[in-house]
Design a protein around this motif. Structure first.
Motif, mmCIF file in Angstrom:
data_model
loop_
_atom_site.group_PDB
_atom_site.id
_atom_site.type_symbol
_atom_site.label_atom_id
_atom_site.label_comp_id
_atom_site.label_asym_id
_atom_site.label_seq_id
_atom_site.Cartn_x
_atom_site.Cartn_y
_atom_site.Cartn_z
ATOM 1 N N LYS A 281 50.961 68.476 40.704
ATOM 2 C CA LYS A 281 51.496 67.740 41.836
ATOM 3 C C LYS A 281 52.570 68.521 42.589
ATOM 4 O O LYS A 281 52.574 68.560 43.812
ATOM 5 N N TRP A 282 53.489 69.132 41.875
ATOM 6 C CA TRP A 282 54.612 69.815 42.506
ATOM 7 C C TRP A 282 54.187 71.003 43.375
ATOM 8 O O TRP A 282 54.647 71.106 44.516
ATOM 9 N N PRO A 283 53.338 71.914 42.894
ATOM 10 C CA PRO A 283 52.953 73.045 43.749
ATOM 11 C C PRO A 283 52.251 72.616 45.043
ATOM 12 O O PRO A 283 52.477 73.200 46.102
ATOM 13 N N THR A 284 51.425 71.592 44.956
ATOM 14 C CA THR A 284 50.728 71.094 46.143
ATOM 15 C C THR A 284 51.724 70.514 47.140
ATOM 16 O O THR A 284 51.662 70.799 48.338
ATOM 17 N N PRO B 61 43.109 57.534 38.551
ATOM 18 C CA PRO B 61 43.662 58.696 37.850
ATOM 19 C C PRO B 61 43.060 59.999 38.380
ATOM 20 O O PRO B 61 42.209 60.612 37.759
ATOM 21 N N ASP B 62 43.492 60.393 39.537
ATOM 22 C CA ASP B 62 42.944 61.590 40.157
ATOM 23 C C ASP B 62 44.026 62.301 40.956
ATOM 24 O O ASP B 62 45.196 62.000 40.805
ATOM 25 N N VAL B 63 43.631 63.196 41.815
ATOM 26 C CA VAL B 63 44.598 63.948 42.606
ATOM 27 C C VAL B 63 44.293 63.841 44.097
ATOM 28 O O VAL B 63 44.432 64.788 44.830
ATOM 29 N N VAL B 64 43.885 62.669 44.569
ATOM 30 C CA VAL B 64 43.569 62.487 45.982
ATOM 31 C C VAL B 64 44.740 62.882 46.879
ATOM 32 O O VAL B 64 44.555 63.642 47.826
ATOM 33 N N PRO B 65 45.981 62.421 46.629
ATOM 34 C CA PRO B 65 47.070 62.840 47.519
ATOM 35 C C PRO B 65 47.209 64.361 47.603
ATOM 36 O O PRO B 65 47.346 64.907 48.691
ATOM 37 N N GLY B 66 47.136 65.035 46.485
ATOM 38 C CA GLY B 66 47.264 66.487 46.486
ATOM 39 C C GLY B 66 46.140 67.180 47.226
ATOM 40 O O GLY B 66 46.350 68.137 47.965
ATOM 41 N N ALA B 67 44.921 66.693 47.053
ATOM 42 C CA ALA B 67 43.776 67.292 47.739
ATOM 43 C C ALA B 67 43.904 67.150 49.245
ATOM 44 O O ALA B 67 43.534 68.051 49.994
ATOM 45 N N VAL B 68 44.466 66.044 49.706
ATOM 46 C CA VAL B 68 44.686 65.855 51.138
ATOM 47 C C VAL B 68 45.823 66.751 51.617
ATOM 48 O O VAL B 68 45.704 67.441 52.626
#
Length: 195
Positions: free
Chosen positions: A92-95, A56-63
């Motif tokens: 998620k969307w803005p990234t 439950p994190d934002v790894v895809p977005g951070a990459v």
């Protein structure tokens, strides 16, 4: 055993700039990564990218915030379903939009899992993909609104969104009625006889 996190993924991408395919599934919570604008990793040869997070994190977005892939043709971004409870879906969307807009890649396949409820941001992202031929959506919650927005009509301003779409895959999506889907399909069909 140590799982791959954002720092490791970015290190791999930095050291392999000629990479053509990169697929990663991570279970690790997001590590601290500076959100600097400079120092983006430009992956000039990358054609296929899969970023899948089971935590439950934002790894895809951070990459995605740190890379550019101007030749990318195949993108899969999947977020853990457990991230919904923590209120992260809005980020998620803005990234994704920032990545798509900056990369200006000739994307032909896009698969998104667990993106929710922001029609305007979804449309902005899809508008960055005029060459997209195949769209795969999983665990979406606003399908009816999305398909209404993507339907071609005489009055729509959005006719240029996904003009090349040929394949559509929907899995575990909510909020799409038979009428909305039929309207979308009919609007996309060519040479329809009147009536």
């Amino acid at each position: 055993r140590e799982h791959v996190g954002t720092k490791t993924i970015l290190l791999i991408l930095t050291r392999l700039p000629a990479l053509q395919t990169f697929r990663v599934i991570t279970h690790k919570k997001n590590d601290e990564v500076p959100k600097e604008k400079k120092g983006r990793i430009r992956l000039r040869e990358l054609l296929c990218l899969h970023l899948i997070s089971l935590a439950p994190d934002v790894v895809p977005g951070a990459v995605l915030q740190r890379i550019r892939a101007p030749r990318l043709k195949h993108l899969v971004v999947a977020h853990s379903h457990t991230g919904i409870a923590s209120g992260m879906p809005g980020e998620k969307w803005p990234t994704l939009h920032g990545f798509l807009r900056a990369s200006r890649a000739p994307l032909q396949y896009l698969a998104l899992t667990n993106y929710h409820a922001n029609l305007d941001k979804a449309i902005k992202c899809l508008a960055c993909c005029p060459q997209l031929r195949s769209l795969d959506l999983r665990l979406f919650s606003f399908m009816g609104e999305l398909f209404n927005a993507l339907a071609f009509t005489r009055h729509t301003q959005r006719r240029n969104i996904l003009p090349s779409l040929q394949s559509l895959c929907l899995n575990f999506c909510k909020g799409l009625t038979h009428h909305e889907f039929a309207k979308f399909l009919k609007s996309r069909m060519r040479d329809i006889p009147p009536g």
